[in-house]
Design a protein around this motif. Sequence first.
Motif, PDB file in Angstrom:
ATOM      1  N   ILE A   2       0.798  -1.255  -0.233  1.00 50.11           N
ATOM      2  CA  ILE A   2      -0.004   0.042  -0.083  1.00 50.11           C
ATOM      3  C   ILE A   2       0.862   1.268   0.183  1.00 50.11           C
ATOM      4  CG2 ILE A   2      -1.677   1.110   1.126  1.00 50.11           C
ATOM      5  CD1 ILE A   2      -2.693  -1.313   2.397  1.00 50.11           C
ATOM      6  N   LYS A   3       0.541   2.003  -0.727  1.00 52.55           N
ATOM      7  CA  LYS A   3       1.318   3.235  -1.052  1.00 52.55           C
ATOM      8  C   LYS A   3       0.928   4.606  -0.109  1.00 52.55           C
ATOM      9  CE  LYS A   3       3.752   5.540  -4.680  1.00 52.55           C
ATOM     10  NZ  LYS A   3       5.085   5.661  -4.855  1.00 52.55           N
ATOM     11  N   LYS A   4       1.805   5.297   0.790  1.00 58.20           N
ATOM     12  CA  LYS A   4       1.266   6.045   1.518  1.00 58.20           C
ATOM     13  C   LYS A   4       1.922   7.406   1.102  1.00 58.20           C
ATOM     14  CE  LYS A   4       1.100   3.741   6.088  1.00 58.20           C
ATOM     15  NZ  LYS A   4       1.489   3.687   7.250  1.00 58.20           N
ATOM     16  N   PHE A   5       1.088   8.406   1.013  1.00 55.53           N
ATOM     17  CA  PHE A   5       1.494   9.837   0.696  1.00 55.53           C
ATOM     18  C   PHE A   5       1.441  10.697   1.853  1.00 55.53           C
ATOM     19  CE2 PHE A   5      -0.523   7.492  -2.546  1.00 55.53           C
ATOM     20  CZ  PHE A   5       0.162   7.689  -3.686  1.00 55.53           C
ATOM     21  N   TYR A   6       2.748  11.268   2.161  1.00 58.96           N
ATOM     22  CA  TYR A   6       2.979  12.245   3.284  1.00 58.96           C
ATOM     23  C   TYR A   6       2.882  13.654   3.033  1.00 58.96           C
ATOM     24  CZ  TYR A   6       5.076  14.492   7.092  1.00 58.96           C
ATOM     25  OH  TYR A   6       5.412  15.356   8.313  1.00 58.96           O
ATOM     26  N   ALA A   7       2.149  14.442   3.899  1.00 57.32           N
ATOM     27  CA  ALA A   7       2.519  15.865   3.738  1.00 57.32           C
ATOM     28  C   ALA A   7       2.349  16.506   5.080  1.00 57.32           C
ATOM     29  CB  ALA A   7       1.337  16.397   2.738  1.00 57.32           C
ATOM     30  N   THR A   8       2.906  17.722   4.928  1.00 54.49           N
ATOM     31  CA  THR A   8       2.944  18.565   6.406  1.00 54.49           C
ATOM     32  C   THR A   8       1.928  19.853   6.116  1.00 54.49           C
ATOM     33  OG1 THR A   8       5.196  17.837   6.809  1.00 54.49           O
ATOM     34  CG2 THR A   8       4.172  19.674   8.225  1.00 54.49           C
ATOM     35  N   GLY A   9       1.170  20.051   7.031  1.00 52.77           N
ATOM     36  CA  GLY A   9       0.298  21.292   7.165  1.00 52.77           C
ATOM     37  C   GLY A   9       0.607  22.276   8.083  1.00 52.77           C
ATOM     38  N   SER A  14       0.614  25.681  14.868  1.00 50.76           N
ATOM     39  CA  SER A  14       0.099  24.241  14.645  1.00 50.76           C
ATOM     40  C   SER A  14       0.648  23.714  13.524  1.00 50.76           C
ATOM     41  CB  SER A  14      -1.374  24.243  14.592  1.00 50.76           C
ATOM     42  OG  SER A  14      -1.951  24.789  15.681  1.00 50.76           O
ATOM     43  N   ILE A  15       1.070  22.291  13.634  1.00 46.39           N
ATOM     44  CA  ILE A  15       1.623  21.244  12.704  1.00 46.39           C
ATOM     45  C   ILE A  15       0.977  20.347  12.583  1.00 46.39           C
ATOM     46  CG2 ILE A  15       3.570  20.226  11.898  1.00 46.39           C
ATOM     47  CD1 ILE A  15       5.420  22.218  13.628  1.00 46.39           C
ATOM     48  N   ALA A  16       0.487  19.728  11.567  1.00 48.66           N
ATOM     49  CA  ALA A  16      -0.110  18.674  11.026  1.00 48.66           C
ATOM     50  C   ALA A  16       0.552  17.813  10.006  1.00 48.66           C
ATOM     51  CB  ALA A  16      -1.675  18.868  10.687  1.00 48.66           C
ATOM     52  N   LYS A  17       0.859  16.482  10.630  1.00 47.84           N
ATOM     53  CA  LYS A  17       1.449  15.529   9.770  1.00 47.84           C
ATOM     54  C   LYS A  17       0.560  14.705   9.446  1.00 47.84           C
ATOM     55  CE  LYS A  17       5.665  15.869  12.688  1.00 47.84           C
ATOM     56  NZ  LYS A  17       6.734  15.061  13.603  1.00 47.84           N
ATOM     57  N   VAL A  18       0.460  14.426   8.070  1.00 47.76           N
ATOM     58  CA  VAL A  18      -0.877  13.637   7.320  1.00 47.76           C
ATOM     59  C   VAL A  18      -0.211  12.661   6.639  1.00 47.76           C
ATOM     60  CG1 VAL A  18      -2.718  13.906   5.912  1.00 47.76           C
ATOM     61  CG2 VAL A  18      -2.169  15.852   7.302  1.00 47.76           C
ATOM     62  N   TRP A  19      -0.785  11.666   6.566  1.00 50.80           N
ATOM     63  CA  TRP A  19      -0.377  10.095   5.883  1.00 50.80           C
ATOM     64  C   TRP A  19      -1.718   9.694   5.098  1.00 50.80           C
ATOM     65  CZ3 TRP A  19       1.978  10.857  10.590  1.00 50.80           C
ATOM     66  CH2 TRP A  19       3.265  10.901  10.501  1.00 50.80           C
ATOM     67  N   LEU A  20      -1.706   9.684   3.894  1.00 48.15           N
ATOM     68  CA  LEU A  20      -2.841   9.515   3.010  1.00 48.15           C
ATOM     69  C   LEU A  20      -2.592   8.202   2.497  1.00 48.15           C
ATOM     70  CD1 LEU A  20      -5.309  11.335   2.271  1.00 48.15           C
ATOM     71  CD2 LEU A  20      -4.224  11.570   0.315  1.00 48.15           C
ATOM     72  N   THR A  21      -3.748   7.206   2.655  1.00 43.36           N
ATOM     73  CA  THR A  21      -3.606   5.937   1.796  1.00 43.36           C
ATOM     74  C   THR A  21      -4.851   5.545   1.150  1.00 43.36           C
ATOM     75  OG1 THR A  21      -4.320   4.743   3.987  1.00 43.36           O
ATOM     76  CG2 THR A  21      -1.921   5.001   3.382  1.00 43.36           C
ATOM     77  N   PRO A  22      -4.949   4.708   0.237  1.00 43.94           N
ATOM     78  CA  PRO A  22      -6.137   4.359  -0.297  1.00 43.94           C
ATOM     79  C   PRO A  22      -7.054   3.357   0.644  1.00 43.94           C
ATOM     80  CG  PRO A  22      -4.355   3.765  -1.790  1.00 43.94           C
ATOM     81  CD  PRO A  22      -3.918   4.504  -0.638  1.00 43.94           C
ATOM     82  N   ARG A  80      -6.341  20.542   7.570  1.00 43.17           N
ATOM     83  CA  ARG A  80      -6.951  20.839   5.938  1.00 43.17           C
ATOM     84  C   ARG A  80      -5.664  21.213   5.023  1.00 43.17           C
ATOM     85  NH1 ARG A  80     -10.691  25.858   4.508  1.00 43.17           N
ATOM     86  NH2 ARG A  80      -8.969  27.091   4.965  1.00 43.17           N
ATOM     87  N   HIS A  81      -4.887  22.145   5.451  1.00 38.95           N
ATOM     88  CA  HIS A  81      -3.717  22.284   4.518  1.00 38.95           C
ATOM     89  C   HIS A  81      -2.932  21.016   4.242  1.00 38.95           C
ATOM     90  CE1 HIS A  81       0.414  24.415   3.896  1.00 38.95           C
ATOM     91  NE2 HIS A  81      -0.209  24.650   2.787  1.00 38.95           N
ATOM     92  N   GLY A  82      -2.504  20.145   5.364  1.00 35.79           N
ATOM     93  CA  GLY A  82      -1.934  18.866   5.121  1.00 35.79           C
ATOM     94  C   GLY A  82      -2.437  17.966   4.047  1.00 35.79           C
ATOM     95  N   ILE A  83      -3.873  17.666   4.700  1.00 32.44           N
ATOM     96  CA  ILE A  83      -4.619  16.912   3.646  1.00 32.44           C
ATOM     97  C   ILE A  83      -4.524  17.361   2.232  1.00 32.44           C
ATOM     98  CG2 ILE A  83      -7.124  16.319   3.272  1.00 32.44           C
ATOM     99  CD1 ILE A  83      -7.370  16.264   6.321  1.00 32.44           C
ATOM    100  N   SER A  84      -4.843  18.710   1.950  1.00 31.08           N
ATOM    101  CA  SER A  84      -4.656  19.337   0.540  1.00 31.08           C
ATOM    102  C   SER A  84      -3.550  18.924  -0.020  1.00 31.08           C
ATOM    103  CB  SER A  84      -4.933  20.747   0.586  1.00 31.08           C
ATOM    104  OG  SER A  84      -6.268  20.905   1.348  1.00 31.08           O
ATOM    105  N   ARG A  85      -2.439  19.126   0.532  1.00 32.61           N
ATOM    106  CA  ARG A  85      -1.033  18.762  -0.014  1.00 32.61           C
ATOM    107  C   ARG A  85      -0.732  17.188  -0.201  1.00 32.61           C
ATOM    108  NH1 ARG A  85       3.558  22.153   3.274  1.00 32.61           N
ATOM    109  NH2 ARG A  85       4.745  21.470   1.621  1.00 32.61           N
ATOM    110  N   LEU A 103      -6.621  26.193  -0.884  1.00 33.36           N
ATOM    111  CA  LEU A 103      -6.297  25.273   0.143  1.00 33.36           C
ATOM    112  C   LEU A 103      -4.800  24.988   0.169  1.00 33.36           C
ATOM    113  CD1 LEU A 103      -9.458  22.982  -0.191  1.00 33.36           C
ATOM    114  CD2 LEU A 103      -9.033  24.832   1.352  1.00 33.36           C
ATOM    115  N   LEU A 104      -4.042  25.240  -0.853  1.00 33.22           N
ATOM    116  CA  LEU A 104      -2.529  24.849  -0.986  1.00 33.22           C
ATOM    117  C   LEU A 104      -1.681  25.721  -0.387  1.00 33.22           C
ATOM    118  CD1 LEU A 104      -2.329  23.104  -4.338  1.00 33.22           C
ATOM    119  CD2 LEU A 104      -2.530  22.075  -2.242  1.00 33.22           C
TER     120      LEU A 104
END
Length: 130
Positions: A2-9, A14-22, A80-85, A103-104
Motif C-alpha cells: 500500500i502506497k502512503k502519501f505524506y504531507a505537512t500542514g 500548529s503543525i499537522a503531519k498527514v499520511w494518506l492511503t487508499p 486541512r492544509h496537510g490533507i490538501s497537500r 487550500l494549498l
Amino acid sequence: MIKKFYATGRRKTSIAKVWLTPGTGKILINGLNLDDWLGGHEAIKLRVMQPLRLTKQDQSVDVIATTTGGGYSSQADALRHGISRALVRFETNFRTIIKPHGLLTRDSRKVERKKYGKKKARRSPQFSKR
C-alpha cells in the motif's frame, strides 16, 4: 504494498503531519476519529473535510494524522492544509481542483509579539495630561 502519501500542514503555531492511503474514508487524528477529536464543532469538521469533498475522495482514502501546537481550530486548519497537500501528491490532477479554493496556500498570519513600552503588541499606555 500500500502506497502512503505524506504531507505537512501548518497554521499559526500548529503543525499537522498527514499520511494518506487508499481506503474506505477513515480519518484518525492523534489516535481518535474526527468526531471524538473535534466533538461538537460541526463548522470546523466541514473545514477539515473540504479538500476531500472537493476532490470526491471522502469515501476512498484513509487519513492518519498527528497534530501539535496551538488550539483545536488552528490544528484543524493545519490538518486541512496537510490533507490538501497530500491529495496533490496522491493525484496531481487534484491540484487544478484544490488550488482555486486557496487550500494549498499556507495561512501565515501569526500573533504579533509584544513590544517594550507598550501594554500589548500595539496598545500604548493611557496618556495622562496631568
